[in-house]
Scaffold this motif. Structure first.
Motif, PDB file in Angstrom:
ATOM      1  N   GLY A  13      -4.994  -0.136  -8.311  1.00  0.00           N
ATOM      2  CA  GLY A  13      -5.587  -1.127  -7.229  1.00  0.00           C
ATOM      3  C   GLY A  13      -5.865  -0.309  -5.837  1.00  0.00           C
ATOM      4  N   ARG A  14      -6.931  -0.622  -5.192  1.00  0.00           N
ATOM      5  CA  ARG A  14      -7.332   0.218  -4.108  1.00  0.00           C
ATOM      6  C   ARG A  14      -7.094  -0.534  -3.039  1.00  0.00           C
ATOM      7  NH1 ARG A  14     -12.458   0.849  -4.172  1.00  0.00           N
ATOM      8  NH2 ARG A  14     -12.940   0.113  -6.245  1.00  0.00           N
ATOM      9  N   GLY A  15      -6.703   0.143  -1.651  1.00  0.00           N
ATOM     10  CA  GLY A  15      -6.455  -0.620  -0.721  1.00  0.00           C
ATOM     11  C   GLY A  15      -7.388  -0.273   0.616  1.00  0.00           C
ATOM     12  N   ARG A  16      -7.351  -0.475   1.770  1.00  0.00           N
ATOM     13  CA  ARG A  16      -8.000  -0.008   2.799  1.00  0.00           C
ATOM     14  C   ARG A  16      -7.768   1.351   3.217  1.00  0.00           C
ATOM     15  NH1 ARG A  16      -7.492  -3.407   7.252  1.00  0.00           N
ATOM     16  NH2 ARG A  16      -9.033  -2.197   8.539  1.00  0.00           N
ATOM     17  N   SER A  65      -8.991  -1.587 -11.595  1.00  0.00           N
ATOM     18  CA  SER A  65      -9.147  -2.379 -10.299  1.00  0.00           C
ATOM     19  C   SER A  65     -10.280  -3.205 -10.319  1.00  0.00           C
ATOM     20  CB  SER A  65      -9.473  -1.215  -9.035  1.00  0.00           C
ATOM     21  OG  SER A  65     -10.107  -1.894  -8.095  1.00  0.00           O
ATOM     22  N   THR A  66     -10.070  -4.525  -9.901  1.00  0.00           N
ATOM     23  CA  THR A  66     -11.081  -5.596  -9.841  1.00  0.00           C
ATOM     24  C   THR A  66     -11.900  -5.641  -9.022  1.00  0.00           C
ATOM     25  OG1 THR A  66      -9.721  -6.845  -8.328  1.00  0.00           O
ATOM     26  CG2 THR A  66      -9.422  -7.464 -10.734  1.00  0.00           C
ATOM     27  N   ASN A  67     -11.998  -4.572  -8.085  1.00  0.00           N
ATOM     28  CA  ASN A  67     -12.922  -4.413  -7.201  1.00  0.00           C
ATOM     29  C   ASN A  67     -13.887  -3.385  -7.898  1.00  0.00           C
ATOM     30  OD1 ASN A  67     -12.027  -5.679  -4.942  1.00  0.00           O
ATOM     31  ND2 ASN A  67     -12.790  -4.242  -3.414  1.00  0.00           N
ATOM     32  N   GLN A 105      -3.228  -4.234 -12.324  1.00  0.00           N
ATOM     33  CA  GLN A 105      -4.118  -3.360 -12.128  1.00  0.00           C
ATOM     34  C   GLN A 105      -3.446  -2.184 -12.138  1.00  0.00           C
ATOM     35  OE1 GLN A 105      -7.283  -5.111  -8.873  1.00  0.00           O
ATOM     36  NE2 GLN A 105      -5.299  -4.266  -7.873  1.00  0.00           N
ATOM     37  N   GLY A 114      -3.464  -8.792   1.647  1.00  0.00           N
ATOM     38  CA  GLY A 114      -4.746  -7.823   1.986  1.00  0.00           C
ATOM     39  C   GLY A 114      -5.992  -8.086   1.321  1.00  0.00           C
ATOM     40  N   TRP A 139      -3.244  -0.080  -3.778  1.00  0.00           N
ATOM     41  CA  TRP A 139      -2.496  -1.384  -3.801  1.00  0.00           C
ATOM     42  C   TRP A 139      -1.754  -1.580  -5.106  1.00  0.00           C
ATOM     43  CZ3 TRP A 139      -2.050  -5.071  -0.171  1.00  0.00           C
ATOM     44  CH2 TRP A 139      -1.782  -6.243  -0.332  1.00  0.00           C
ATOM     45  N   LYS A 174       3.302  -8.391   6.081  1.00  0.00           N
ATOM     46  CA  LYS A 174       2.005  -8.557   5.301  1.00  0.00           C
ATOM     47  C   LYS A 174       1.863  -9.340   3.925  1.00  0.00           C
ATOM     48  CE  LYS A 174      -2.103  -5.983   3.720  1.00  0.00           C
ATOM     49  NZ  LYS A 174      -2.652  -4.700   4.004  1.00  0.00           N
ATOM     50  N   ARG A 221       0.757  -1.200   0.095  1.00  0.00           N
ATOM     51  CA  ARG A 221       0.208   0.031   0.099  1.00  0.00           C
ATOM     52  C   ARG A 221       0.674   1.165   0.097  1.00  0.00           C
ATOM     53  NH1 ARG A 221      -3.940  -1.487   4.719  1.00  0.00           N
ATOM     54  NH2 ARG A 221      -3.307   0.455   5.383  1.00  0.00           N
TER      55      ARG A 221
HETATM   56  C1  BTN Z   1      -5.338  -3.566   1.905  1.00  0.00           C
HETATM   57  O1  BTN Z   1      -4.701  -4.386   2.570  1.00  0.00           O
HETATM   58  O2  BTN Z   1      -5.412  -2.458   2.144  1.00  0.00           O
HETATM   59  C2  BTN Z   1      -6.283  -4.255   0.920  1.00  0.00           C
HETATM   60  C3  BTN Z   1      -5.905  -4.457  -0.455  1.00  0.00           C
HETATM   61  C4  BTN Z   1      -6.691  -5.180  -1.221  1.00  0.00           C
HETATM   62  C5  BTN Z   1      -6.013  -5.271  -2.851  1.00  0.00           C
HETATM   63  C6  BTN Z   1      -7.140  -6.145  -3.387  1.00  0.00           C
HETATM   64  S1  BTN Z   1      -6.191  -6.232  -5.148  1.00  0.00           S
HETATM   65  C7  BTN Z   1      -7.732  -6.884  -5.933  1.00  0.00           C
HETATM   66  C8  BTN Z   1      -8.728  -6.004  -5.356  1.00  0.00           C
HETATM   67  N1  BTN Z   1      -8.652  -4.699  -6.238  1.00  0.00           N
HETATM   68  C9  BTN Z   1      -8.401  -3.733  -5.728  1.00  0.00           C
HETATM   69  O3  BTN Z   1      -8.447  -2.537  -6.137  1.00  0.00           O
HETATM   70  N2  BTN Z   1      -8.111  -3.985  -4.350  1.00  0.00           N
HETATM   71  C10 BTN Z   1      -8.263  -5.094  -4.091  1.00  0.00           C
END
Ligand code: BTN
Length: 343
Positions: free
Chosen positions: A138-141, A111-113, A135, A209, A146, A206, A3
């Motif tokens: 990619g997004r995290g918390r 981002s797959t989310n 990605q 995630g 990500w 880690k 992250r």
């Molecule tokens: C974290 O620990 O902050 C969560 C990370 C999550 C990453 C995954 S990768 C697949 C999916 N797509 C995203 O954009 N984020 C999650």
């Protein structure tokens, strides 16, 4: 992989759409015939495209790291099953699993989310899985990004339609974390820890995630998306992540099959999800207590949007929320925020 704070926007329209199902068929054909050379003409006939298209798609696969030998005149072959997370290769490993009946694969997406949230809005069914080799956003918390190296890890999102109230969502989040933890344990033979709620840790770093997002009303979840990022074959972590993140390969000293690891993840996610729906949060909370060092008696530093404080973990509430005992004896319920081991 890890992250980093970022606010970068990505232009969705510049990215390719989901992988053509016939590329998926091409991969399966090559994977099922690793000992023989197949002519371009034969491939073209089998998957229903022109020979030029076969040649173009072979180049796409090569760019993604698949070692395809040969050329249009002699034909093509591969020496081993490619480690591309292609739906048809994955489906062969998911017999009897209800997650992944419908899968979308991308060589590259934002981002797959984000994709899975759109699919959720469009009414795609429970268990739909979105996978990306790479990605761009990619997004995290907690607003982190990500970052993941192309085809080195797993970026996957699962669309879930549980008929539960949002109050029970924390336990669902724990269930997916347990699935990731068990998949990593099975794949590596190691015993991963879980940092509440669902960071999977190996040797204090880690390795996986999870970002759970949902669309809900006060009493009903419309759908939830569990996005999992697992570091599999990275051989090192970049700069700021080096001390805090790791990969399966870095911990075991060997390269792992991402396909196998993802199949394990989906099988365990299916099992924990079904158990959660049938029996409620009880078994999930008990399993969490058994495998996580963070449930009870751990000195932690909690960072919320309002404050940072230290305390000792004091078990989970029936919904899966973490209890933390402050120095003055007061118990706090940590609904969101990040948890770190106190120094
Ligand atoms: C974290 O620990 O902050 C969560 C990370 C999550 C990453 C995954 S990768 C697949 C999916 N797509 C995203 O954009 N984020 C999650």
């Amino acid at each position: 992989m890890g992250r980093a704070k970022s606010h970068k926007q990505t232009n969705r329209s510049s990215l390719p759409g989901p992988t053509d199902k016939r590329i998926d068929a091409l991969l399966l054909l090559l994977a099922e015939n690793t000992t023989i050379v197949i002519s371009g003409a034969q491939i073209a006939k089998e998957i229903g495209v022109r020979r030029q298209t076969v040649w173009r798609w072979i180049e796409t696969l090569r760019a993604a790291g698949v070692k395809v030998k040969g050329h249009p005149r002699s034909g093509y072959h591969i020496e081993r099953v490619p480690d591309i997370l292609a739906p048809q290769l994955l489906a062969r490993r998911l017999h009897g699993v209800s997650l992944g009946k419908r899968m979308f694969h991308f060589f590259k997406t934002e981002s797959t989310n984000t994709v899975a949230m759109h699919l959720g809005e469009e009414g795609d069914p429970h268990g739909t899985v979105v996978i990306a080799e790479e990605q761009t956003a990619g997004r995290g918390r907690a607003g982190h990004s990500w970052i993941s190296e192309k085809s080195a890890g797993i970026c996957v999102s699962i669309l879930l339609r549980p008929q539960i109230s949002p109050m029970h969502a924390p336990a669902l989040t724990l269930a997916i974390g347990l699935a990731a933890r068990d998949a990593i344990a099975e794949e590596t033979g190691l015993s991963p820890d879980i940092r509440w709620p669902n960071d999977v840790m190996l040797n204090g770093k880690k390795v996986c995630g999870i970002l759970t997002e949902m669309q809900a009303e006060p009493d009903r979840i419309h759908f939830a998306v569990a996005g999992i990022g697992m570091n599999v074959n990275q051989s090192k972590m970049p700069g700021q992540l080096a001390g805090i993140a790791t990969s399966l390969r870095m911990e075991t000293g060997r390269v792992h099959s991402r396909l196998e690891a993802l199949a394990r993840l989906l099988r365990h996610a299916d099992r924990y999800y079904n158990q959660f729906i049938a029996e409620g949060a009880g078994p999930i909370l008990r399993r969490f207590a058994a495998v996580s060092s963070y449930g009870e008696g751990k000195r932690v530093r909690i960072t919320t949007s309002k404050e940072i404080f230290e305390g000792t973990t004091a078990g989970l509430e029936p919904t899966g929320i973490l209890r933390v005992k402050r120095g003055d004896g007061r118990i706090e319920s940590v609904i969101s925020g990040s948890v770190a081991e106190a120094e």
